[in-house]
Motif scaffolding. Structure first.
Motif, PDB file in Angstrom:
ATOM      1  N   ALA A 222      43.341  38.532  32.815  1.00 50.79           N
ATOM      2  CA  ALA A 222      42.309  39.457  32.341  1.00 50.79           C
ATOM      3  C   ALA A 222      42.309  40.673  33.251  1.00 50.79           C
ATOM      4  CB  ALA A 222      40.928  38.796  32.340  1.00 50.79           C
ATOM      5  N   SER A 223      41.940  41.822  32.683  1.00 58.99           N
ATOM      6  CA  SER A 223      41.875  43.062  33.445  1.00 58.99           C
ATOM      7  C   SER A 223      40.499  43.665  33.243  1.00 58.99           C
ATOM      8  CB  SER A 223      42.965  44.031  32.969  1.00 58.99           C
ATOM      9  OG  SER A 223      42.931  45.238  33.683  1.00 58.99           O
ATOM     10  N   VAL A 224      39.782  43.883  34.341  1.00 54.58           N
ATOM     11  CA  VAL A 224      38.388  44.320  34.258  1.00 54.58           C
ATOM     12  C   VAL A 224      38.183  45.533  35.162  1.00 54.58           C
ATOM     13  CG1 VAL A 224      35.978  43.599  34.426  1.00 54.58           C
ATOM     14  CG2 VAL A 224      37.741  41.902  33.950  1.00 54.58           C
ATOM     15  N   ASP A 225      37.552  46.582  34.632  1.00 49.71           N
ATOM     16  CA  ASP A 225      37.340  47.803  35.398  1.00 49.71           C
ATOM     17  C   ASP A 225      36.232  47.681  36.433  1.00 49.71           C
ATOM     18  OD1 ASP A 225      39.253  49.643  34.603  1.00 49.71           O
ATOM     19  OD2 ASP A 225      38.184  50.142  32.779  1.00 49.71           O
ATOM     20  N   ASN A 226      35.210  46.864  36.155  1.00 43.46           N
ATOM     21  CA  ASN A 226      34.044  46.846  37.033  1.00 43.46           C
ATOM     22  C   ASN A 226      33.860  45.483  37.707  1.00 43.46           C
ATOM     23  OD1 ASN A 226      32.120  45.177  35.243  1.00 43.46           O
ATOM     24  ND2 ASN A 226      32.768  46.814  33.886  1.00 43.46           N
ATOM     25  N   VAL A 227      33.102  45.500  38.813  1.00 45.99           N
ATOM     26  CA  VAL A 227      32.900  44.295  39.625  1.00 45.99           C
ATOM     27  C   VAL A 227      32.082  43.259  38.864  1.00 45.99           C
ATOM     28  CG1 VAL A 227      31.888  43.400  41.750  1.00 45.99           C
ATOM     29  CG2 VAL A 227      33.090  45.581  41.777  1.00 45.99           C
ATOM     30  N   GLU A 228      31.040  43.690  38.161  1.00 49.02           N
ATOM     31  CA  GLU A 228      30.182  42.735  37.461  1.00 49.02           C
ATOM     32  C   GLU A 228      30.953  41.966  36.397  1.00 49.02           C
ATOM     33  OE1 GLU A 228      25.861  42.487  35.171  1.00 49.02           O
ATOM     34  OE2 GLU A 228      26.582  44.387  35.975  1.00 49.02           O
ATOM     35  N   GLY A 229      31.800  42.644  35.656  1.00 44.39           N
ATOM     36  CA  GLY A 229      32.602  41.969  34.644  1.00 44.39           C
ATOM     37  C   GLY A 229      33.553  40.969  35.257  1.00 44.39           C
ATOM     38  N   ARG A 230      34.142  41.344  36.393  1.00 39.81           N
ATOM     39  CA  ARG A 230      35.066  40.429  37.067  1.00 39.81           C
ATOM     40  C   ARG A 230      34.313  39.221  37.608  1.00 39.81           C
ATOM     41  NH1 ARG A 230      36.999  44.066  39.712  1.00 39.81           N
ATOM     42  NH2 ARG A 230      36.284  43.746  41.836  1.00 39.81           N
ATOM     43  N   ALA A 231      33.127  39.444  38.188  1.00 37.68           N
ATOM     44  CA  ALA A 231      32.323  38.335  38.706  1.00 37.68           C
ATOM     45  C   ALA A 231      31.940  37.373  37.580  1.00 37.68           C
ATOM     46  CB  ALA A 231      31.072  38.870  39.395  1.00 37.68           C
ATOM     47  N   MET A 232      31.629  37.912  36.418  1.00 32.52           N
ATOM     48  CA  MET A 232      31.255  37.062  35.289  1.00 32.52           C
ATOM     49  C   MET A 232      32.412  36.149  34.875  1.00 32.52           C
ATOM     50  SD  MET A 232      29.748  38.195  31.581  1.00 32.52           S
ATOM     51  CE  MET A 232      28.363  39.028  32.367  1.00 32.52           C
ATOM     52  N   LEU A 233      33.613  36.715  34.842  1.00 31.35           N
ATOM     53  CA  LEU A 233      34.783  35.908  34.483  1.00 31.35           C
ATOM     54  C   LEU A 233      35.035  34.819  35.526  1.00 31.35           C
ATOM     55  CD1 LEU A 233      37.283  38.617  33.163  1.00 31.35           C
ATOM     56  CD2 LEU A 233      35.903  37.025  31.836  1.00 31.35           C
ATOM     57  N   ILE A 234      34.891  35.173  36.801  1.00 28.45           N
ATOM     58  CA  ILE A 234      35.109  34.192  37.862  1.00 28.45           C
ATOM     59  C   ILE A 234      34.052  33.091  37.791  1.00 28.45           C
ATOM     60  CG2 ILE A 234      35.219  33.848  40.365  1.00 28.45           C
ATOM     61  CD1 ILE A 234      36.167  36.798  40.547  1.00 28.45           C
ATOM     62  N   LEU A 235      32.799  33.469  37.561  1.00 33.42           N
ATOM     63  CA  LEU A 235      31.706  32.484  37.483  1.00 33.42           C
ATOM     64  C   LEU A 235      31.855  31.544  36.290  1.00 33.42           C
ATOM     65  CD1 LEU A 235      28.745  34.804  38.479  1.00 33.42           C
ATOM     66  CD2 LEU A 235      29.359  32.682  39.656  1.00 33.42           C
ATOM     67  N   SER A 236      32.628  31.958  35.284  1.00 26.52           N
ATOM     68  CA  SER A 236      32.846  31.086  34.130  1.00 26.52           C
ATOM     69  C   SER A 236      33.642  29.839  34.502  1.00 26.52           C
ATOM     70  CB  SER A 236      33.584  31.853  33.023  1.00 26.52           C
ATOM     71  OG  SER A 236      34.961  32.034  33.353  1.00 26.52           O
ATOM     72  N   GLY A 237      34.369  29.929  35.619  1.00 24.89           N
ATOM     73  CA  GLY A 237      35.185  28.799  36.046  1.00 24.89           C
ATOM     74  C   GLY A 237      36.590  28.824  35.493  1.00 24.89           C
ATOM     75  N   ASN A 238      36.882  29.823  34.664  1.00 26.75           N
ATOM     76  CA  ASN A 238      38.215  29.906  34.060  1.00 26.75           C
ATOM     77  C   ASN A 238      39.174  30.790  34.843  1.00 26.75           C
ATOM     78  OD1 ASN A 238      37.389  28.302  31.930  1.00 26.75           O
ATOM     79  ND2 ASN A 238      36.768  30.048  30.663  1.00 26.75           N
ATOM     80  N   TYR A 239      38.649  31.578  35.776  1.00 20.51           N
ATOM     81  CA  TYR A 239      39.473  32.564  36.466  1.00 20.51           C
ATOM     82  C   TYR A 239      39.200  32.535  37.969  1.00 20.51           C
ATOM     83  CZ  TYR A 239      39.723  34.604  31.753  1.00 20.51           C
ATOM     84  OH  TYR A 239      39.898  34.809  30.409  1.00 20.51           O
ATOM     85  N   ILE A 240      40.183  33.027  38.728  1.00 18.46           N
ATOM     86  CA  ILE A 240      39.975  33.393  40.118  1.00 18.46           C
ATOM     87  C   ILE A 240      40.063  34.915  40.187  1.00 18.46           C
ATOM     88  CG2 ILE A 240      40.918  31.228  40.998  1.00 18.46           C
ATOM     89  CD1 ILE A 240      43.501  32.739  41.709  1.00 18.46           C
ATOM     90  N   GLY A 241      39.568  35.495  41.271  1.00 19.90           N
ATOM     91  CA  GLY A 241      39.644  36.951  41.372  1.00 19.90           C
ATOM     92  C   GLY A 241      39.063  37.457  42.677  1.00 19.90           C
ATOM     93  N   PHE A 242      39.382  38.693  42.987  1.00 17.28           N
ATOM     94  CA  PHE A 242      38.916  39.324  44.214  1.00 17.28           C
ATOM     95  C   PHE A 242      37.556  39.977  44.002  1.00 17.28           C
ATOM     96  CE2 PHE A 242      43.433  38.984  45.110  1.00 17.28           C
ATOM     97  CZ  PHE A 242      43.452  38.697  46.469  1.00 17.28           C
ATOM     98  N   LEU A 243      36.669  39.786  45.004  1.00 15.32           N
ATOM     99  CA  LEU A 243      35.345  40.398  45.003  1.00 15.32           C
ATOM    100  C   LEU A 243      35.015  40.848  46.427  1.00 15.32           C
ATOM    101  CD1 LEU A 243      33.276  37.771  42.945  1.00 15.32           C
ATOM    102  CD2 LEU A 243      33.987  40.035  42.134  1.00 15.32           C
ATOM    103  N   PRO A 244      34.159  41.857  46.577  1.00 10.86           N
ATOM    104  CA  PRO A 244      33.666  42.192  47.918  1.00 10.86           C
ATOM    105  C   PRO A 244      32.741  41.071  48.403  1.00 10.86           C
ATOM    106  CG  PRO A 244      33.254  43.982  46.335  1.00 10.86           C
ATOM    107  CD  PRO A 244      33.639  42.782  45.545  1.00 10.86           C
ATOM    108  N   PRO A 245      32.908  40.563  49.626  1.00  6.18           N
ATOM    109  CA  PRO A 245      32.042  39.489  50.126  1.00  6.18           C
ATOM    110  C   PRO A 245      30.556  39.822  50.071  1.00  6.18           C
ATOM    111  CG  PRO A 245      33.956  39.722  51.535  1.00  6.18           C
ATOM    112  CD  PRO A 245      34.010  40.865  50.560  1.00  6.18           C
ATOM    113  N   HIS A 246      30.196  41.084  50.316  1.00  6.50           N
ATOM    114  CA  HIS A 246      28.776  41.447  50.269  1.00  6.50           C
ATOM    115  C   HIS A 246      28.210  41.285  48.868  1.00  6.50           C
ATOM    116  CE1 HIS A 246      29.500  45.370  48.273  1.00  6.50           C
ATOM    117  NE2 HIS A 246      30.567  45.462  49.042  1.00  6.50           N
ATOM    118  N   TYR A 247      29.050  41.488  47.854  1.00  2.00           N
ATOM    119  CA  TYR A 247      28.604  41.348  46.467  1.00  2.00           C
ATOM    120  C   TYR A 247      28.557  39.872  46.063  1.00  2.00           C
ATOM    121  CZ  TYR A 247      28.394  42.011  41.398  1.00  2.00           C
ATOM    122  OH  TYR A 247      28.012  41.964  40.080  1.00  2.00           O
TER     123      TYR A 247
END
Length: 307
Positions: A222-247
């Motif tokens: 998956a390709s996501v422009d924003n942090v919130e969208g990427r976090a949502m995909l990661i929280l689904s349990g289907n994906y891994i991904g990079f996030l800022p630790p503070h976020y």
């Protein structure tokens, strides 16, 4: 047509309507009623001889001509704002509208210089009105180039001609998975890259190829422009991904996310200030850049002192 003061007023109203996503959402921003907004739009469409938007039960939608005119209007309004900034500088006065772009999800970063810089700049130049736009790095580059933004701050990995890039600060990025992901139980231990290569990666659109290469994958799932969208995909349990630790911190503390092998899978985003190349920036833009750099230096010193 000859652009008059009334036209600029109508174009600013039109720009606000588009940014708000419709007449109803624009009412509190413009502080006028629906009938007045409708009348302003009718005046602009009559003046131009164009149908700019569809409005009604189906909702608000720009016509093709409306979308093109909005882009042109943003360029024009940006040029007008630049003129006011320069005119104020000639009177030794910092005043006017400063159009500033930034990416989302930076507010929780205690090392970000933005809040301090905005505070100090606001105290130094109280007559300057900040117009802040949250955009993707690619959009900010385009909008600084065409004059819709005076400057922007963000990560810009592929530098393009026509812009000046000034280093500002770094933001750490960690690799995360959700509590429902198969890697969750072993995330705190060493996880070899071979165990990641067959996982589904939610990548940043502007850094996808770098992340795929780092994790030795063939492509991102998956390709996501924003942090919130990427976090949502990661929280689904289907994906891994990079996030800022503070976020990611609230979900980590709540047991919903876990950082994967932080010793081996850590990257950094290089945040930069971008301005248009050619010609000296206005005094207002220079003053804001100076505050950004000073705040970044102070934040970096504080971070080193805390390490």
């Amino acid at each position: 047509m000859q652009v008059q003061d009334t036209d600029l007023k109508l174009l600013r109203i039109f720009d606000t309507i588009v940014r708000c996503g419709g007449f109803a959402a624009a009412q509190p921003v413009l502080n006028v009623g629906a009938s007045s907004i409708s009348e302003y739009m009718s005046q602009l469409e009559t003046r131009l001889g164009l149908r700019l938007c569809e409005r009604g039960r189906a909702g608000f939608r720009l016509t093709e001509e409306g979308a093109e005119l909005h882009a042109a209007a943003q360029r024009l309004l940006g040029a007008v704002d630049s003129f006011h900034l320069e005119a104020g500088a000639l009177r030794n006065q910092l005043s006017g509208v400063l159009r500033f772009g930034m990416i989302e999800a930076t507010l929780t970063d205690q090392h970000s210089p933005l809040p301090v810089a905005i505070r100090e700049f606001g105290q130094m130049a109280p007559e300057v009105r900040l117009h802040v736009q949250i955009e993707t790095p690619g959009s900010m580059e385009q909008h600084v180039l065409d004059g819709r933004l005076h400057l922007a701050v963000g990560p810009f990995p592929a530098q393009i001609p026509g812009l000046d890039y000034l280093p500002l600060y770094r933001e750490e990025q960690g690799l995360y998975c959700a509590s429902t992901h198969p890697l969750f139980e072993r995330a705190g231990t060493h996880v070899p890259v071979s165990a990641l290569s067959n996982q589904r990666l939610a990548a940043r659109a502007y850094l996808g190829s770098q992340e795929v290469k780092l994790l030795r994958m063939t492509q991102a799932a998956a390709s996501v422009d924003n942090v919130e969208g990427r976090a949502m995909l990661i929280l689904s349990g289907n994906y891994i991904g990079f996030l800022p630790p503070h976020y990611a911190r609230p979900w980590v503390e709540g047991g919903l996310l876990h950082r994967i092998d932080p010793e081996h899978y850590v990257t950094h985003l290089e945040f930069q200030i971008i301005t248009r190349k050619g010609g000296e920036p206005t005094r207002v833009v220079q003053a804001f850049c100076k505050q950004l750099r000073a705040a970044a230096i102070d934040a970096n010193r504080a971070r080193r002192g805390g390490e």
